[in-house]
Design an enzyme around this catalytic site. Structure first.
Site, PDB file in Angstrom:
ATOM      1  CD  GLU A 122      -3.092  -1.352   1.664  1.00 44.37           C
ATOM      2  OE1 GLU A 122      -3.914  -1.116   1.933  1.00 44.37           O
ATOM      3  OE2 GLU A 122      -2.474  -0.628   3.594  1.00 44.37           O
ATOM      4  CB  SER A 167      10.326   4.250  15.059  1.00 42.74           C
ATOM      5  OG  SER A 167      10.164   4.768  13.597  1.00 42.74           O
ATOM      6  CG  LEU A 168      14.097   6.856  21.307  1.00 46.13           C
ATOM      7  CD1 LEU A 168      15.153   6.221  20.338  1.00 46.13           C
ATOM      8  CD2 LEU A 168      14.240   7.904  21.374  1.00 46.13           C
ATOM      9  CG  HIS A 169       7.918   4.445  19.360  1.00 49.13           C
ATOM     10  ND1 HIS A 169       7.895   5.840  18.277  1.00 49.13           N
ATOM     11  CD2 HIS A 169       7.854   4.169  17.898  1.00 49.13           C
ATOM     12  CE1 HIS A 169       7.344   5.600  16.814  1.00 49.13           C
ATOM     13  NE2 HIS A 169       7.677   4.403  16.684  1.00 49.13           N
ATOM     14  CB  CYS A 221       1.789   6.020  11.093  1.00 47.19           C
ATOM     15  SG  CYS A 221       2.045   7.563  10.417  1.00 47.19           S
ATOM     16  CB  CYS A 252       6.174  -2.453  15.843  1.00 45.33           C
ATOM     17  SG  CYS A 252       8.331  -2.027  14.964  1.00 45.33           S
ATOM     18  CB  CYS A 275       7.343  -4.630   8.543  1.00 41.21           C
ATOM     19  SG  CYS A 275       8.403  -3.995   8.931  1.00 41.21           S
ATOM     20  CG  ASN A 304      -2.908   6.884  13.197  1.00 44.63           C
ATOM     21  OD1 ASN A 304      -3.932   7.722  13.382  1.00 44.63           O
ATOM     22  ND2 ASN A 304      -1.891   6.972  12.355  1.00 44.63           N
ATOM     23  N   GLY A 363       6.896  -1.586   5.977  1.00 46.27           N
ATOM     24  CA  GLY A 363       8.615  -2.308   6.117  1.00 46.27           C
ATOM     25  C   GLY A 363       9.463  -1.773   6.811  1.00 46.27           C
ATOM     26  CD  GLU A 364      13.727  -0.584   9.307  1.00 49.96           C
ATOM     27  OE1 GLU A 364      14.516   0.676   9.050  1.00 49.96           O
ATOM     28  OE2 GLU A 364      13.094   0.124  10.183  1.00 49.96           O
TER      29      GLU A 364
END
Length: 284
Positions: free
Chosen positions: A33, A156-158, A275, A57, A53, A232, A105-106
């Site tokens: 997509e 992307s730390l998060h 996202c 996550c 991916c 989301n 994906g990464e």
């Protein structure tokens, strides 16, 4: 750019704000997509670099699409060409200004094709920037810093503690927060441009004042800028989306300490284009 496309448009969904999600079928039957959307930098495209991916996550629908397959540079660029063609056919031509390689994906696990696609996208268009979002593949961050083709790096730390980050992003067991930020800092210094740290806020997980204070301690404001994101919703996932007021409080804490922080709007949530919501192949 003219090319025989290696992908076929299968579905197209649009919301009232003008965000459009495209579902493509590849030659081998795999699906990916792509999202067309606008924000403060203008209109742009979010391209996928893998079908599925492997990062896993725990908050992302794309992680359900296994096994992952790298896309070729042709397949990555063809997404942008296809979106451009669709806009032209609908009489909605727009001067899109950026591409972000942060769809499915990464990107840094598909390193060579990602860098080649970025080079070709710059050559084809007059876009301002090609960016790539990584979960923190440390050796590739160092390699990317030395590439001739410039890619704006998003990390992307998060989380502000390794235990929490491993819960959210299992692949990061290989590299702790300190290692990731050291590599990202090297990138920022080498390329003389700040790295964007993406921080996805989850209610009760990483949104406390202590998390904010730790984030300030971790990030050099000369090297990093923070983008605050809201999760989301995805059916079947147990995380909770926090409110705008809480995001504003968290941002104020960071900004008050001298760290540049922006609250980024969610786009395409109603059409599952936000996202973390991309899932082109439903699990059996």
């Amino acid at each position: 750019m003219t090319t025989d496309s290696p992908l076929r448009l299968t579905e197209r969904h649009a919301d009232e704000e003008g965000t459009v999600k495209y579902l493509w079928t590849l030659a081998d039957g795999r699906r990916v997509e792509t999202v067309f959307f606008s924000h403060h930098a203008g209109p742009g495209q979010c391209l996928s670099t893998q079908a599925g991916c492997a990062v896993g996550c725990t908050f992302c629908a794309t992680a359900l699409q296994r096994p992952a397959r790298d896309l070729t540079a042709d397949e990555i660029v063809a997404q942008a060409v296809g979106v451009d063609r669709d806009c032209a056919e609908r009489g909605a031509e727009v001067p899109w200004r950026f591409v972000t390689l942060s769809g499915m994906g990464e990107p840094l696990l598909n390193y060579a094709h990602t860098v080649e696609a970025a080079r070709r996208l710059y050559e084809w268009t007059s876009i301002d920037v090609v960016s790539a979002t990584t979960s923190g593949i440390v050796p590739r961050i160092y390699q990317l810093a030395d590439e001739d083709t410039y890619v704006q790096l998003h990390v992307s730390l998060h989380a502000t503690q390794d235990e929490t980050r491993r819960r959210l992003i299992p692949i990061t067991r290989r590299w702790g927060i300190a290692e990731v930020l050291k590599a990202a800092g090297h990138f920022a210094t080498t390329r003389e441009r700040q790295v964007i740290v993406n921080y996805l806020l989850f209610e009760g997980v990483n949104d406390s004042p202590d998390d904010g204070r730790r984030l300030v301690e971790l990030l050099d404001p000369e090297l990093f800028e923070v983008h605050l994101l809201l999760w989301n919703e995805i059916p079947g996932f147990e995380f909770r989306r926090i409110g705008d007021e809480r995001v504003a409080e968290f941002r104020h804490l960071l900004s008050g300490a001298g760290l540049m922080a922006k609250a980024m709007p969610s786009k395409g949530r109603d059409i599952q284009a936000g996202c973390g919501q991309l899932l082109a192949e439903r699990p059996a």
